[in-house]
Design an enzyme around this catalytic site. Sequence first.
Site, PDB file in Angstrom:
ATOM      1  N   LYS A  17      32.734  38.766  54.157  1.00  0.00           N
ATOM      2  CA  LYS A  17      33.402  39.834  53.402  1.00  0.00           C
ATOM      3  C   LYS A  17      33.229  41.179  54.103  1.00  0.00           C
ATOM      4  CE  LYS A  17      35.428  37.868  49.889  1.00  0.00           C
ATOM      5  NZ  LYS A  17      36.892  37.976  49.697  1.00  0.00           N
ATOM      6  N   GLY A  70      42.495  30.707  41.171  1.00  0.00           N
ATOM      7  CA  GLY A  70      41.063  31.003  41.102  1.00  0.00           C
ATOM      8  C   GLY A  70      40.703  31.767  39.842  1.00  0.00           C
ATOM      9  N   PHE A  71      39.440  31.996  39.687  1.00  0.00           N
ATOM     10  CA  PHE A  71      38.913  32.599  38.456  1.00  0.00           C
ATOM     11  C   PHE A  71      39.440  34.030  38.281  1.00  0.00           C
ATOM     12  CE2 PHE A  71      34.817  34.490  36.573  1.00  0.00           C
ATOM     13  CZ  PHE A  71      35.299  34.403  35.294  1.00  0.00           C
ATOM     14  N   ILE A  72      39.210  34.880  39.276  1.00  0.00           N
ATOM     15  CA  ILE A  72      39.635  36.275  39.139  1.00  0.00           C
ATOM     16  C   ILE A  72      41.139  36.400  39.389  1.00  0.00           C
ATOM     17  CG2 ILE A  72      39.315  38.637  39.991  1.00  0.00           C
ATOM     18  CD1 ILE A  72      36.421  37.844  40.728  1.00  0.00           C
ATOM     19  N   TYR A  94      28.597  34.155  53.603  1.00  0.00           N
ATOM     20  CA  TYR A  94      29.646  34.627  52.696  1.00  0.00           C
ATOM     21  C   TYR A  94      29.719  36.155  52.706  1.00  0.00           C
ATOM     22  CZ  TYR A  94      31.502  36.274  48.250  1.00  0.00           C
ATOM     23  OH  TYR A  94      32.172  36.985  47.290  1.00  0.00           O
TER      24      TYR A  94
END
Length: 327
Positions: free
Chosen positions: A160, A11-13, A156
């Site tokens: 979280k 993934g991006f992070i 979403y």
Amino acid sequence: MAQYLVTGAAGFIGSAVAQLLLEQGHQVIGVDNFSEAYAPELKAWRVQRLQAHPRFRFVRLDIAKRDEVAALFREMVRPAVEAILNLAAWAGVRRSVENPWIYYETNVTGTLNLLEMARSYRVPKFVLASTSSLYGKHNPMPYREDANTDRPLSPYAASKKAAEALCYTYHYLHDLDVTVLRYFTVYGPAGRPDMSIFRFIRWIAEGEPVRIYGDGTQKRDFTYVEDIARGTVAALRPLGYEVINLGNDRPVSVNRVIELIEGYLGRKARRVYEDAHPADVPATWADISKARRLLDWEPNVSIENGIKKTVEWYKENREWVHQLPLP
Ligand code: UGA
């Protein structure tokens, strides 16, 4: 040298954090399920760069599958890991309205599965990627970590919230050291193609209509991915249980972001204004005094510089990136 488990390593992070840990001389086990959230080519590109590193091992698995996670720890995690960095998630705000189940499975059940492993294998540290979208639209800005997060606007954000709560429970019951990082709209090279900056750069570069949800005056505390990776690695120190914002502390509007991209590309955007999305928060702005105090962290990259670098990445990779499907 320590060994770390990074979930969402494609993934991006996750890939940026894995990269930084490798550069610091550590060993990294990266896991990812290559979910269909967006183009696998982008994930493969990121993993390929990590695989250039001999201290990186990649394991394809789904953190929501308890047996796969258990097998990973039983069979692969040698030597023991110093920390689990749970950066795997379904992370798009607006798409979570359409398929909330997948968000719940990955973000909540997946986190639970990893917390259980942390407990059974006595992993000393757990880091959870959380979100600024938890602050909703009822809190005074800049957002402090102790603000009320009981009114998330998207499934979403709600998922979280649940993951954060589970982290606290595991800290309370099992004395697990957990740091929850609330990231503020992270952007940069090889970013997520469902997110604004990736799309705007591509649309402007390719002369396609730039779709803006609302009037573009909504603001985000856009934070550059390298700053985020540095803050995440800084959060590996023992802290007990803490929730910490990582944001740029300089919110800018979507319209301003588009202007900056126009400047770096030397092209005008064809703006198309659409209805605002009900799951979107109107603005974000991080109070980062806690990150300064506990992590000795400060963002270094201005939005101007960060967008410039992201545009450069697009130009260098245009050949394959311009044809990826946008989710
Ligand atoms: C982002 C990430 O997607 C989340 O994973 C993260 O948790 C969250 O930031 C966060 O701060 O924690 P979002 O703020 O929606 O969520 O980020 P963008 O997709 O970059 O959207 C920013 C703004 O641009 C939103 O108001 C959005 O409606 C708008 N936008 C986005 C458009 O106008 N057009 C688009 O095509 C995409």
